[in-house]
Design a protein around this motif. Structure first.
Motif, PDB file in Angstrom:
ATOM      1  N   SER A 109       0.211   6.868   4.952  1.00 19.76           N
ATOM      2  CA  SER A 109      -0.303   7.169   3.603  1.00 19.76           C
ATOM      3  C   SER A 109       0.559   8.218   2.910  1.00 19.76           C
ATOM      4  O   SER A 109       0.768   8.166   1.690  1.00 19.76           O
ATOM      5  N   SER A 124       6.304  -1.770   2.164  1.00 15.63           N
ATOM      6  CA  SER A 124       6.124  -0.974   0.934  1.00 15.63           C
ATOM      7  C   SER A 124       7.453  -0.440   0.440  1.00 15.63           C
ATOM      8  O   SER A 124       7.730  -0.433  -0.768  1.00 15.63           O
ATOM      9  N   SER A 137      -0.690  -8.487  -2.995  1.00 11.53           N
ATOM     10  CA  SER A 137      -1.790  -7.524  -2.997  1.00 11.53           C
ATOM     11  C   SER A 137      -1.531  -6.410  -4.006  1.00 11.53           C
ATOM     12  O   SER A 137      -0.390  -5.997  -4.228  1.00 11.53           O
ATOM     13  N   SER A 138      -2.606  -5.894  -4.567  1.00 11.00           N
ATOM     14  CA  SER A 138      -2.478  -4.793  -5.532  1.00 11.00           C
ATOM     15  C   SER A 138      -1.897  -3.543  -4.888  1.00 11.00           C
ATOM     16  O   SER A 138      -1.359  -2.676  -5.586  1.00 11.00           O
ATOM     17  N   ARG A 139      -1.963  -3.427  -3.560  1.00  9.73           N
ATOM     18  CA  ARG A 139      -1.397  -2.241  -2.899  1.00  9.73           C
ATOM     19  C   ARG A 139       0.105  -2.159  -3.133  1.00  9.73           C
ATOM     20  O   ARG A 139       0.668  -1.062  -3.172  1.00  9.73           O
ATOM     21  N   TYR A 140       0.766  -3.317  -3.289  1.00 10.51           N
ATOM     22  CA  TYR A 140       2.191  -3.311  -3.603  1.00 10.51           C
ATOM     23  C   TYR A 140       2.423  -3.067  -5.090  1.00 10.51           C
ATOM     24  O   TYR A 140       3.335  -2.329  -5.470  1.00 10.51           O
TER      25      TYR A 140
END
Length: 498
Positions: free
Chosen positions: A122, A168, A262-265
């Motif tokens: 994180s 990421s 995914s929205s995380r990217y």
């Protein structure tokens, strides 16, 4: 001399996080110097000691190694508490940190990797989000360099313990490379570009299974870099020799097309501050009263000479990562399509405008209601519909672009794209986003030519490429057909500082 963690302007109040860290440091400072106490701290004392030590690490570089040794001696939670503090500092305070604190932040991050700290993934992702696209300031390029260096240096640990950090990083640095390669004559970017290319190629060539986690936006990012020799070689293998990637189940680019990103990217390419301001605009600002907010936003985030490329990431965020609840959709809050329209009108360069349109329509091309979200495609249709008749040029421009995408984006998989766009139109009507496609096909404001082409497409008639669509600006080189013969025959564009 008083220790400083952040830069505070005269009119700003003291930051509570910084105040808390400093107070604990001042309270416990005598205990932060050797010899250290052998007493086991209570839960409250442990939290205070962690905050004090972290403040010392960031503000006292000359004592940093001593502070870290102290931390190693007392830690009982796998470093989770201090890593959470670091994530909070990066997310909330990074732009305000003094330079020495930023140096120490990278140093302590590397230390946390070395001890396999809980939550270090994180922390790394939070740092990646602080790199700003289209920003060529020394501080931003420094962060780019330090993180790519760190990722390469800690490759083995990340691969074994935190593989999602690598996917990421790939998303982040492919996007940054598209900006950095446009300034090919800039000497200070040369070393950074080489490291960025090295990292991206290493991930794709050696750990392609991680790339698959990104989904279809990986293709969108790779296309912007087809003029880079190393990326062009990857393209050749993706199209002609997919077995080179030695990834179980990957035999065709269709696998990526059919995987929603995914929205995380998507979130990786806008900073937490940008995200907060966009969400505020789309949650609280009333339609009709948005002008001053938009002016402030543009001045804050888009005023740099090359910041315009951020609009691509912002539109992708609005489509894929900000899905308001029904009470917001049905209220008088400014809708997503209106903000997208404003951002599109803010584009000054043709290639940026084309890439923004591609970002807006990208999920249309491969839409499958079994895996895709209708909210990702809603802004584009509503922008086309509500731009008529007052701003019909916007509708013309978007519809032309969409029809051109259908015929040209990937000629080898045109049937997949036709199916995707047809499915997008169908579900938008079926779910009541628009009442009927007649609003487009029967509009007197639209050109007869466009209406005819749209009707033919919707009726399943094969529509050939027309010269009347050629004036629509295309992303260079991202709009090249994916057939490798087209890519390999392309001349490398001349890139110069803008």
């Amino acid at each position: 001399m008083a220790l400083r963690l952040i830069q505070v302007l005269s009119h700003e109040s003291e930051n509570q996080t910084v105040s808390s860290l400093r107070q604990d440091f001042e309270l416990l400072e005598p205990k932060l110097r050797p010899p250290f106490s052998l007493t086991i701290p209570s839960s409250q004392e442990y939290s205070q000691l962690n905050r004090a030590i972290l403040y010392g690490v960031l503000c006292e570089p000359h004592f940093a190694k001593t502070h870290i040794k102290h931390l190693h001696a007392i830690v009982t939670d796998g470093y989770a508490f201090i890593v959470n503090l670091l994530v909070k500092i990066v997310s909330e305070l990074y732009p305000k940190l003094v330079d020495t604190a930023k140096d120490q932040l990278i140093w302590v991050t590397e230390t946390m990797i070395d001890v396999s700290a809980v939550g270090v993934d994180s922390l790394l992702v939070s740092l990646l989000r602080q790199i700003i696209g289209g920003d060529y300031s020394d501080g931003n390029l420094w962060l780019c360099f330090e993180l790519v260096r760190l990722l390469l240096a800690k490759w083995n640990f990340l691969l074994d313990d935190q593989p999602l950090v690598l996917s990421s990083a790939l998303y982040t640095y492919l996007r940054l490379l598209a900006d950095h390669c446009r300034l090919s004559d800039d000497v200070k970017l040369g070393t950074l570009r080489r490291l960025e290319i090295e990292l991206c190629v290493k991930i794709v060539r050696e750990e392609f299974h991680l790339c698959l986690k990104i989904g279809r936006d990986l293709i969108r990012l790779l296309q912007d870099l087809v003029h880079v020799p190393e990326i062009r070689a990857i393209w050749k293998d993706l199209i002609l020799n997919p077995s080179q990637f030695k990834s179980s189940g990957f035999s065709d680019i269709l696998l990526l097309y059919r995987s929603r990103t995914s929205s995380r990217y998507i979130l990786l390419r806008i900073t937490p501050e940008m995200e907060a301001q966009l969400r505020f605009l789309l949650t609280y600002v009333k339609l009709g009263g948005q002008k001053r907010h938009q002016t402030w936003f543009a001045k804050k985030f888009l005023s740099g000479p090359d910041r315009e490329t951020l609009i691509v990431d912002m539109v992708r965020f609005i489509c894929c990562a900000h899905h308001p609840p029904n009470e917001i959709i049905q209220s008088d809050v400014i809708p997503r399509w209106a903000v997208v329209g404003w951002l599109l009108k803010s584009c000054r360069k043709n290639y940026v405008e084309a890439n923004v349109k591609l970002a807006l329509f990208y999920d249309w091309l491969f839409f499958d209601e079994r895996v895709d979200n209708i909210m990702n495609i809603e802004p584009a249709i509503l922008l086309m519909v509500y731009s008529m008749p007052q701003y019909v040029d916007m509708t013309h421009s978007l519809l032309e672009f969409l029809l051109l995408l259908v015929e040209n984006y990937d000629v080898e998989h045109n049937d997949v794209i036709v199916q995707g766009v047809s499915s997008a139109f169908n579900i938008l009507v079926r779910k009541g986003v628009i009442q009927s496609l007649d609003v487009l096909t029967s509009s007197s404001a639209l050109s007869p030519f466009l209406k005819d082409r749209l009707r033919k497409f919707l009726s399943g008639v094969k529509v050939g490429v027309s010269k009347q669509l050629q004036p629509v600006p295309l992303p260079i080189p991202s709009m090249l057909p994916l057939k490798f013969s087209a890519v390999s025959s392309m001349e490398t564009p001349t890139l110069s500082p803008r």
